[in-house]
Design a protein around this motif. Sequence first.
Motif: not given
Length: 266
Positions: A39-63
Amino acid sequence: MDKGYRLSAATGLHKGDRDYQQDQVALLTHPRASGCLLGVVADGMGGRTGGRKAADQVLLTARQLFERYDPDTDDAAALLRQIGQEAHLVIKLTAIAAEQEPHSTMALFLLNPGGECHWLHCGDSRIHHFRGTQLVRRSTDHSYVQTLVAQGQLSEEEANDHPQSNVLTSCLGTEPEPTFTAQFIPRLQIGDTLLACSDGVWHYFNIEELGSVLNTLNPREASEFLIQKARQRANGVGDNLSLVILKVEPPVETKPTRRSSLASLN
């Protein structure tokens, strides 16, 4: 774990009252090992694109790392820490390349076949372990107000409404190395529920409410209810919401067929 059990699960994701979605959530099933889940939960921060990129990276790395994981030979706790460390490094590199400041919290739980469970979190996305309606344990936030609670200067209730409740002391993507806190459950039992969620969810419920909802409803119903109720309680100013629920239930009983009786009706 008790001999014979059934796993039921659900995820939930909603942008709340924000203009864009920065959270990411997933429940990954292992490609080769039955009963092995991440199970993975990631709450991105850092502006519209920055926060989403960070959260996406957590999910991609986990997968990517979970697909290579072997529950028979590999160290589950080491895998979770590797996910955190590698995601943190890539998020920092993204900040350099894109001139943004992406950050993310992280809450992971890994269930091995047989019921052994490992947690890891960084930031204020939480993991809860309930047995029935009772909380067994939850993760402790890496936040300013949690530090005040630990020092006895604030109660948990006061911390929830503190004006600096969103100030983190650790998350992925920062210059200081992140703090990772691990937990271990030797064996889940029938009646246990795991809930991982972002602060956009847990902020609006006390422990008794969460325990009641998770014990009474199935994971899909509980996910829908918690998001709907959090949206209502946010009163138009709610954050992104993300959650993963995993419940250990008794096996489904199958009734024996009465072939001889049915045959006589032909």
